[in-house]
Design a protein around this motif. Structure first.
Motif, mmCIF file in Angstrom:
data_model
loop_
_atom_site.group_PDB
_atom_site.id
_atom_site.type_symbol
_atom_site.label_atom_id
_atom_site.label_comp_id
_atom_site.label_asym_id
_atom_site.label_seq_id
_atom_site.Cartn_x
_atom_site.Cartn_y
_atom_site.Cartn_z
ATOM 1 N N ASP A 4 0.694 -1.340 -0.094
ATOM 2 C CA ASP A 4 0.059 -0.026 0.029
ATOM 3 C C ASP A 4 1.102 1.249 -0.027
ATOM 4 O O ASP A 4 0.239 2.286 0.175
ATOM 5 N N GLY A 5 2.111 1.023 -0.235
ATOM 6 C CA GLY A 5 3.134 2.385 -0.131
ATOM 7 C C GLY A 5 3.595 2.868 1.295
ATOM 8 O O GLY A 5 4.190 3.854 1.342
ATOM 9 N N ALA A 6 2.991 2.044 2.110
ATOM 10 C CA ALA A 6 3.345 2.510 3.605
ATOM 11 C C ALA A 6 4.758 1.952 4.036
ATOM 12 O O ALA A 6 5.245 1.058 3.529
ATOM 13 N N ILE A 7 5.402 2.841 4.851
ATOM 14 C CA ILE A 7 6.697 2.725 4.986
ATOM 15 C C ILE A 7 6.938 2.690 6.695
ATOM 16 O O ILE A 7 6.527 3.287 7.518
ATOM 17 N N TYR A 8 7.543 1.407 7.057
ATOM 18 C CA TYR A 8 7.610 1.258 8.610
ATOM 19 C C TYR A 8 9.149 1.344 8.824
ATOM 20 O O TYR A 8 10.161 0.586 8.131
ATOM 21 N N GLU A 9 9.397 1.836 9.985
ATOM 22 C CA GLU A 9 10.609 1.961 10.568
ATOM 23 C C GLU A 9 10.553 1.531 11.912
ATOM 24 O O GLU A 9 9.740 2.018 12.750
ATOM 25 N N GLY A 10 11.464 0.480 12.371
ATOM 26 C CA GLY A 10 11.283 -0.007 13.891
ATOM 27 C C GLY A 10 11.629 -1.304 13.697
ATOM 28 O O GLY A 10 12.421 -1.958 13.203
ATOM 29 N N GLU A 11 11.248 -1.927 14.963
ATOM 30 C CA GLU A 11 11.530 -3.306 15.336
ATOM 31 C C GLU A 11 10.734 -4.412 14.831
ATOM 32 O O GLU A 11 9.698 -4.028 14.450
ATOM 33 N N PHE A 12 11.347 -5.483 14.357
ATOM 34 C CA PHE A 12 10.621 -6.626 13.888
ATOM 35 C C PHE A 12 10.805 -8.061 14.741
ATOM 36 O O PHE A 12 11.923 -8.024 15.401
ATOM 37 N N VAL A 13 9.973 -8.942 15.017
ATOM 38 C CA VAL A 13 9.973 -9.930 15.580
ATOM 39 C C VAL A 13 9.242 -11.148 14.543
ATOM 40 O O VAL A 13 8.201 -10.812 14.362
ATOM 41 N N ASN A 14 9.956 -12.170 14.049
ATOM 42 C CA ASN A 14 9.343 -13.253 13.307
ATOM 43 C C ASN A 14 8.807 -12.305 11.910
ATOM 44 O O ASN A 14 7.673 -12.794 11.364
ATOM 45 N N ASP A 15 9.408 -11.392 11.168
ATOM 46 C CA ASP A 15 8.834 -10.734 10.355
ATOM 47 C C ASP A 15 7.743 -9.894 10.529
ATOM 48 O O ASP A 15 7.010 -9.573 9.430
ATOM 49 N N LEU A 16 7.412 -9.521 11.769
ATOM 50 C CA LEU A 16 6.025 -8.645 12.274
ATOM 51 C C LEU A 16 6.701 -7.523 12.770
ATOM 52 O O LEU A 16 7.725 -7.504 13.512
ATOM 53 N N PHE A 17 5.797 -6.351 12.801
ATOM 54 C CA PHE A 17 6.217 -5.215 13.362
ATOM 55 C C PHE A 17 5.867 -5.652 14.788
ATOM 56 O O PHE A 17 4.986 -6.119 15.096
ATOM 57 N N GLN A 18 7.062 -5.244 15.735
ATOM 58 C CA GLN A 18 6.978 -5.576 16.974
ATOM 59 C C GLN A 18 7.962 -4.599 17.748
ATOM 60 O O GLN A 18 8.856 -4.194 17.417
ATOM 61 N N GLY A 19 7.317 -4.117 18.970
ATOM 62 C CA GLY A 19 7.721 -3.092 19.814
ATOM 63 C C GLY A 19 7.867 -1.708 19.279
ATOM 64 O O GLY A 19 6.783 -1.512 18.787
ATOM 65 N N LYS A 20 8.677 -0.658 19.568
ATOM 66 C CA LYS A 20 8.566 0.582 19.333
ATOM 67 C C LYS A 20 8.707 0.957 17.563
ATOM 68 O O LYS A 20 9.697 -0.088 17.214
ATOM 69 N N GLY A 21 7.792 1.427 16.852
ATOM 70 C CA GLY A 21 8.152 1.850 15.364
ATOM 71 C C GLY A 21 7.369 3.121 14.915
ATOM 72 O O GLY A 21 6.526 3.818 15.706
ATOM 73 N N LYS A 22 7.406 3.368 13.822
ATOM 74 C CA LYS A 22 6.797 4.510 13.065
ATOM 75 C C LYS A 22 6.527 4.013 11.628
ATOM 76 O O LYS A 22 7.304 3.271 10.918
ATOM 77 N N MET A 23 5.179 4.286 11.176
ATOM 78 C CA MET A 23 4.612 4.055 9.866
ATOM 79 C C MET A 23 4.121 5.041 9.282
ATOM 80 O O MET A 23 3.542 6.047 10.032
ATOM 81 N N THR A 24 4.462 5.407 8.105
ATOM 82 C CA THR A 24 4.208 6.579 7.157
ATOM 83 C C THR A 24 3.525 6.097 6.102
ATOM 84 O O THR A 24 3.980 5.208 5.292
ATOM 85 N N TRP A 25 2.353 6.627 5.978
ATOM 86 C CA TRP A 25 1.529 6.197 4.642
ATOM 87 C C TRP A 25 1.544 7.332 3.421
ATOM 88 O O TRP A 25 1.994 8.177 3.753
ATOM 89 N N ARG A 26 1.305 6.676 2.363
ATOM 90 C CA ARG A 26 1.530 7.619 1.086
ATOM 91 C C ARG A 26 0.628 9.015 1.244
ATOM 92 O O ARG A 26 1.141 9.826 0.704
ATOM 93 N N ASN A 27 -0.405 9.039 1.943
ATOM 94 C CA ASN A 27 -1.056 10.125 1.967
ATOM 95 C C ASN A 27 -0.619 11.276 2.978
ATOM 96 O O ASN A 27 -1.181 12.123 3.453
ATOM 97 N N GLY A 28 0.419 10.601 3.765
ATOM 98 C CA GLY A 28 1.171 11.439 4.574
ATOM 99 C C GLY A 28 0.809 11.112 6.245
ATOM 100 O O GLY A 28 1.360 11.804 7.254
#
Length: 87
Positions: A4-28
């Motif tokens: 969907d064009g979203a960008i995730y910056e942060g921690e992963f566990v077993n290929d899933l977002f886990q812990g602290k993170g930031k998600m930014t979507w294409r719409n801002g």
């Protein structure tokens, strides 16, 4: 970036977002906070990129506003609300 064009910056566990993170979507829109098993869960801040620039800070469960939170609108009116838990 995800399909969907979203960008995730942060921690992963077993290929899933886990812990602290930031998600930014294409719409801002952005979310900064906790993730559990790939979903926004726990404390976080969601900022809407639209013209009103609304901000929700509070509890999330499985990506939804749940529990106690603060919603701030364009004119900085603040709504404190308890969103019912899904069940």
């Amino acid at each position: 970036a995800g399909p969907d064009g979203a960008i995730y910056e942060g921690e992963f566990v077993n290929d899933l977002f886990q812990g602290k993170g930031k998600m930014t979507w294409r719409n801002g829109d952005t979310y900064e906070g906790n993730f559990t098993n790939g979903a926004r869960t726990g404390k976080g801040k969601y900022t809407f990129a639209g013209p009103d620039g609304a901000i929700y800070e509070g509890d999330f469960v499985d990506g939804w506003f749940q529990g106690k939170g603060k919603y701030t609108f364009l004119f900085r009116c603040i709504l404190l609300e308890l969103w019912p838990l899904k069940g």
